[in-house]
Design a protein around this motif. Structure first.
Motif, PDB file in Angstrom:
ATOM      1  N   LEU A  11     -12.422 -32.004 -42.079  1.00 57.49           N
ATOM      2  CA  LEU A  11     -11.898 -30.790 -42.702  1.00 57.49           C
ATOM      3  C   LEU A  11     -13.024 -29.807 -43.022  1.00 57.49           C
ATOM      4  N   CYS A  12     -12.799 -28.521 -42.663  1.00 57.84           N
ATOM      5  CA  CYS A  12     -13.752 -27.472 -43.014  1.00 57.84           C
ATOM      6  C   CYS A  12     -12.986 -26.332 -43.661  1.00 57.84           C
ATOM      7  N   LYS A  13     -13.570 -25.742 -44.694  1.00 59.65           N
ATOM      8  CA  LYS A  13     -12.967 -24.567 -45.322  1.00 59.65           C
ATOM      9  C   LYS A  13     -14.063 -23.698 -45.934  1.00 59.65           C
ATOM     10  N   SER A  14     -14.117 -22.450 -45.502  1.00 60.01           N
ATOM     11  CA  SER A  14     -15.112 -21.529 -46.054  1.00 60.01           C
ATOM     12  C   SER A  14     -14.406 -20.351 -46.704  1.00 60.01           C
ATOM     13  N   PHE A  15     -15.040 -19.807 -47.739  1.00 64.59           N
ATOM     14  CA  PHE A  15     -14.588 -18.543 -48.322  1.00 64.59           C
ATOM     15  C   PHE A  15     -15.706 -17.549 -48.094  1.00 64.59           C
ATOM     16  N   GLY A  16     -15.547 -16.678 -47.125  1.00 69.65           N
ATOM     17  CA  GLY A  16     -16.626 -15.762 -46.792  1.00 69.65           C
ATOM     18  C   GLY A  16     -17.851 -16.587 -46.415  1.00 69.65           C
ATOM     19  N   HIS A  22     -17.117 -28.888 -45.886  1.00 75.48           N
ATOM     20  CA  HIS A  22     -17.668 -28.950 -44.545  1.00 75.48           C
ATOM     21  C   HIS A  22     -17.569 -30.364 -43.988  1.00 75.48           C
ATOM     22  N   ASN A  23     -16.772 -30.484 -42.932  1.00 76.92           N
ATOM     23  CA  ASN A  23     -16.734 -31.722 -42.166  1.00 76.92           C
ATOM     24  C   ASN A  23     -16.431 -32.939 -43.045  1.00 76.92           C
ATOM     25  N   ALA A  49      -6.760 -28.458 -52.631  1.00 73.17           N
ATOM     26  CA  ALA A  49      -5.901 -27.333 -52.240  1.00 73.17           C
ATOM     27  C   ALA A  49      -5.551 -27.412 -50.752  1.00 73.17           C
ATOM     28  N   CYS A  50      -6.515 -27.861 -49.930  1.00 77.25           N
ATOM     29  CA  CYS A  50      -6.233 -28.024 -48.494  1.00 77.25           C
ATOM     30  C   CYS A  50      -5.201 -29.133 -48.275  1.00 77.25           C
ATOM     31  N   LEU A  51      -5.331 -30.209 -49.041  1.00 78.81           N
ATOM     32  CA  LEU A  51      -4.436 -31.349 -48.859  1.00 78.81           C
ATOM     33  C   LEU A  51      -3.016 -31.032 -49.315  1.00 78.81           C
ATOM     34  N   PRO A  57      -6.777 -25.321 -43.816  1.00 78.89           N
ATOM     35  CA  PRO A  57      -8.186 -25.573 -43.497  1.00 78.89           C
ATOM     36  C   PRO A  57      -8.617 -24.742 -42.289  1.00 78.89           C
ATOM     37  N   ASP A  58      -9.926 -24.396 -42.221  1.00 75.58           N
ATOM     38  CA  ASP A  58     -10.427 -23.626 -41.078  1.00 75.58           C
ATOM     39  C   ASP A  58     -10.494 -24.494 -39.829  1.00 75.58           C
ATOM     40  N   ALA A  59     -10.849 -25.751 -40.026  1.00 69.44           N
ATOM     41  CA  ALA A  59     -10.952 -26.669 -38.892  1.00 69.44           C
ATOM     42  C   ALA A  59     -10.669 -28.071 -39.388  1.00 69.44           C
ATOM     43  N   GLY A  60     -10.408 -28.969 -38.441  1.00 65.96           N
ATOM     44  CA  GLY A  60     -10.103 -30.339 -38.806  1.00 65.96           C
ATOM     45  C   GLY A  60      -8.621 -30.529 -39.012  1.00 65.96           C
ATOM     46  N   GLU A  61      -8.205 -31.774 -39.255  1.00 68.54           N
ATOM     47  CA  GLU A  61      -6.774 -31.984 -39.448  1.00 68.54           C
ATOM     48  C   GLU A  61      -6.492 -32.978 -40.558  1.00 68.54           C
ATOM     49  N   ILE A  62      -5.243 -32.907 -41.025  1.00 69.21           N
ATOM     50  CA  ILE A  62      -4.777 -33.821 -42.055  1.00 69.21           C
ATOM     51  C   ILE A  62      -3.680 -34.666 -41.435  1.00 69.21           C
ATOM     52  N   LEU A  63      -3.784 -35.979 -41.572  1.00 72.05           N
ATOM     53  CA  LEU A  63      -2.744 -36.865 -41.052  1.00 72.05           C
ATOM     54  C   LEU A  63      -1.999 -37.481 -42.217  1.00 72.05           C
TER      55      LEU A  63
END
Lengths: 502, 310
Positions: A11-16, A22-23, A49-51, A57-63
């Protein structure tokens, strides 16, 4: 092989420019409690928050039970059975507990209050939560609100439950109760994720995932690790114990004689307080919050009106002087509420760093000296290790620790004679606390008189040369740090007068 | 002065008050729902005025009060959409939006009306009639006041409990209130705040414009500039004075309506007090009401605070 209930893959998530996550990869099984451990701003809340579908998320996945999960909103997560217990209560005070809970679950035109109440009472009985579904949330205590928040998630029969710092507002008894409920949830096959930065809670989990600056440092089985190892992983280095050398104490610097500040009601906010802080001394103020710490700091800084008594700095009377005049003499003041009195949230770091000096060294005639402000910000950001994209970042966008570093940077410069620090480490992580303490000790070494109020007794004992205890605006006694213990201070804090009070 | 106190005149005042009340009540109920969703819609006056003009045009063109009312409501929806776009989508300050909208509506209706009549005498029509309820309207005193009124008057009064029920007992009502109390909460549940705020604004503005249409069709046979005459503002005051509760809001509306009606009668009777004094009464009362009713406990916590989803 049994599939994990929920799994995050890269999982990756950036704000600006800020990389919040990251990963990050981990999984939680049914009936397991995984702890997410990390400092403020390490990315724990973003991850939750992503979960729960709040941010994609910007990249990656949730199973979820082996299936890739695409969530457009929090409603999707709730429908799937992923519940989140928020850190800050997300409740409507003017609604009943029941109304707060049924929102989003009702599909028809009318709310089925009767059935909903039955279901809620069943859940309450099942988990031993004593709360009236028809009580107004505004009438509930903080602890009870935490249960309402928990019930919101339980009501949806979640398979995954994420608890974001749930014990921050609970007392010891209720924290224990929460962990009993967690155990029951585990035996019901719920996969639990607990976000916390309290080590003793971490040690009650099955596994710990440690986050630092948005990255997963590692995952440990709780039974196979130690609090020391986890702290090291969280901070990224060993914590150095503070070495409190006795520095030679100079003459009296800040002297308060019979200082009284009038309060709103009959009782004065500060009642006949006398104390002396010498050059190169750290004087601690212990006490339960709200017992006169703020009036004390504010009357010295010239913010509150001195009703009676005398305040002098290096022998010169400063009582009743304007706050700006006192500041110019060489007083720095780290206020109690960093975002209300310490910073202007809407202004940049650059601007916040020069507030109070905007007519002084950072001005040329009528105009602000922008290049100088920029240079100052760059220097301060480096020197105080403020983690921010640039000096133009708004103060309001900073985490608590970084906001406090900005205030520290500004006030340390001003404090050539006296530094007042009111709850300077409240709500901060060990790493930041250690840093702030080391800077305060530096000031002491420079001969500055430091007055620090804190509700963390251990910190005061580590840091201060002498400690005064405030109780209902009165100074109950002053103790030498080396000749006292927690018990003595605790008694004074509860209002017991020290017999040989100085 | 004493003429005002004769039984016949008192009856007449109260009967007329029910009509005036209908106008303000429709707007106030619309504003109440809008405010419960968190939007301080200050554009009530302009929306009402727009409703008046559109109802007038449509009535002149078609002669059908039903079509005129529907056309006014459609114009109300358009006004609600514009105010919603400003406050919900662009998150402009609610007060600035509303005040700007009122100026726009005031200017635009005047301009449109002038270019429509073009110097000639504006066309007129006969005002709509009342619909007495059989049997009930024969009850002495109460009958003529309550049961010999326009259909919309009955509808407006009946919608008071309905809106109370809607807000308290229905799913959408609960969600609408949550949008005004704690939008973050709604968003955390995955429910859209903006949809509910738009919905409330559209509903409220349509109701307000309907109030304007009623004012137009029942009380005047032709449009004149600023015919709404501050009744939209009274609706806003009524919501505050009613502490954001439907029944209390209706009571506040009745106070204004009776005073408004007194003013109209005083003018007609030529009492020895300058009639401007009576014209002032509803507005003086609105200030008095706001001063006397200190409690604003019912005010939605996030009323007027633009919501930023993150």
């Amino acid at each position: 092989m049994r599939l994990p209930t929920i799994e995050a893959r890269s999982l990756c998530k950036s704000f600006g420019p800020v990389r919040a996550n990251h990963n990050i990869s981990f999984s939680v099984n049914a009936g397991e409690l995984l702890c997410l451990f990390g400092e403020n701003g390490a990315g724990k809340s973003t991850l939750s928050a992503c979960l729960t579908g709040l941010f994609p998320p910007d990249a990656g996945e949730i199973l979820f039970k082996g299936e890739p999960l695409r969530m457009a909103s929090a409603a999707d997560a709730i429908r799937k059975g992923i519940g989140l217990v928020h850190q800050h209560f997300v409740l409507v005070p003017d609604f009943t507990v029941l109304e707060n809970i049924v929102i989003g679950s009702e599909k028809g035109f009318n709310v089925q209050y009767v059935e909903a109440e039955k279901k809620l009472r069943r859940i309450c009985d099942n988990y031993g939560i004593g709360i009236d579904p028809n009580a107004w949330v505004r009438d509930l205590s903080v602890g009870e609100r935490q249960w309402a928040e928990l019930l919101k998630a339980l009501y949806f029969d979640a398979d995954v439950l994420i608890l974001d710092e749930p014990t921050a507002t609970l007392d010891v008894e209720n924290s224990k109760k929460l962990f009993r409920i967690i155990d029951k949830l585990k035996s019901d096959g719920v996969a639990l994720i607990l976000i916390t930065h309290f080590l003793d809670e971490v040690m009650q989990s099955d596994r710990v995932a440690v986050l630092r600056q948005g990255e997963l440092v590692g995952i440990r089985k709780t039974a196979e690790t130690t609090p020391e190892e986890l702290t090291r992983m969280m901070v990224g280095r060993d914590l150095e114990p503070i070495i409190r050398e006795r520095t030679p104490v100079g003459p009296d610097r800040l002297v308060l004689e019979n200082v009284t500040v009038i309060g709103v009601g009959q009782v004065p906010d500060l009642d006949n307080v006398s104390l002396t802080v010498r050059q190169g001394e750290i004087f601690g103020i212990a006490g339960v919050a709200g017992n006169g710490q703020n009036p004390l700091m504010e009357v010295i800084a010239g913010v509150r009106t001195l009703a009676k008594g005398r305040i002098s700095l290096d022998g010169k009377d400063i009582g009743g002087l304007n706050a700006r005049v006192i500041k110019d003499i060489g007083l720095g003041h780290i206020p109690d509420d960093r975002f209300v009195e310490g910073l202007v949230s809407e202004m940049s770091i650059e601007e916040n760093l020069i507030l109070g000096d905007q007519r002084g060294q950072f001005a040329s005639k009528l105009f602000l000296d922008f290049p100088k402000m920029q240079r100052n910000a760059v220097q301060m950001i480096r020197e105080f290790q403020i983690s921010a994209p640039s000096g133009e970042t708004k103060a309001g966008d900073l985490s608590g620790g970084n906001a406090q570093r900005v205030i520290l940077a500004r006030e340390m410069r001003l404090a050539s004679k006296v530094l007042l620090a009111n709850q300077p480490t409240r709500g901060l992580d060990v790493g930041v606390i250690e840093y702030i303490h080391s800077r305060l000790l530096e000031k002491r070494a420079d001969g500055v008189a430091v007055l620090i109020a804190s509700s963390e007794l251990e910190d005061l004992l580590n840091l201060c040369d002498r400690i005064g205890v405030l109780f209902q605006g009165r100074l109950m006694g002053i103790v030498e740090t080396e000749k006292t213990n927690l018990e003595e201070i605790g008694l004074l804090m509860a209002g017991k007068v020290k017999e040989d009070a100085a | 002065m004493s003429e005002l106190l004769s039984p016949d005149i008192l009856m007449s005042i109260l009967i007329a008050a029910m009509g005036v009340a209908t106008v303000i009540l429709l707007a106030a109920l619309g504003e109440l729902v809008t405010e419960r969703a968190g939007i301080w819609n200050m554009g009530v006056e302009g929306t009402m005025l727009t409703g008046c003009l559109i109802a007038y045009f449509t009535m002149v063109a078609t002669g059908s009060p039903v079509i005129a009312a529907l056309a006014a409501m459609a114009a109300g929806l358009a006004a609600g959409l514009l105010i919603g776009f400003m406050t919900v989508a662009l998150r402009v300050d609610h007060f600035v939006t509303g005040l700007g909208f009122n100026l726009l509506a005031s200017g635009l209706t005047l301009f449109w009306f002038r270019s429509y009549v073009g110097g000639s005498k504006p066309p007129s029509y006969s005002t709509i009639g009342k619909t007495p309820i059989p049997v009930l309207s024969d009850i002495p005193v109460i009958g003529p006041i309550l049961f010999d009124q326009h259909l919309l008057t009955y509808a407006a009064i009946l919608s008071v409990p309905f809106i109370g029920y809607f807000l308290r007992r229905t799913t959408l009502g609960l969600e609408t209130r949550a949008a005004g109390e704690n939008p973050q909460f709604l968003e955390a549940k995955g429910l859209s705040v903006s949809t509910r705020q738009y919905g409330a604004l559209l509903f409220g503005s349509a109701l307000t414009a309907l109030g304007g249409a009623f004012l137009m069709l029942a009380f005047a046979d032709q449009f004149r500039p600023d015919i709404s005459g501050g009744r939209g503002w009274l609706a806003i005051v009524a919501v505050i004075a009613g502490n954001w509760r439907p029944v209390r809001t209706m009571i506040a509306v009745m106070v204004f309506a009776v005073l408004d009606s007194v003013a109209v009668h005083a003018q007609g009777l030529g009492v020895d007090i300058p009639y401007q004094f009576f014209l002032m009464l509803p507005y003086a009362a609105s200030i008095l009401l706001l001063v006397m009713i200190g409690s604003r406990s019912g005010q939605p916590a996030k009323l007027g605070v633009p919501f930023l989803k993150h």
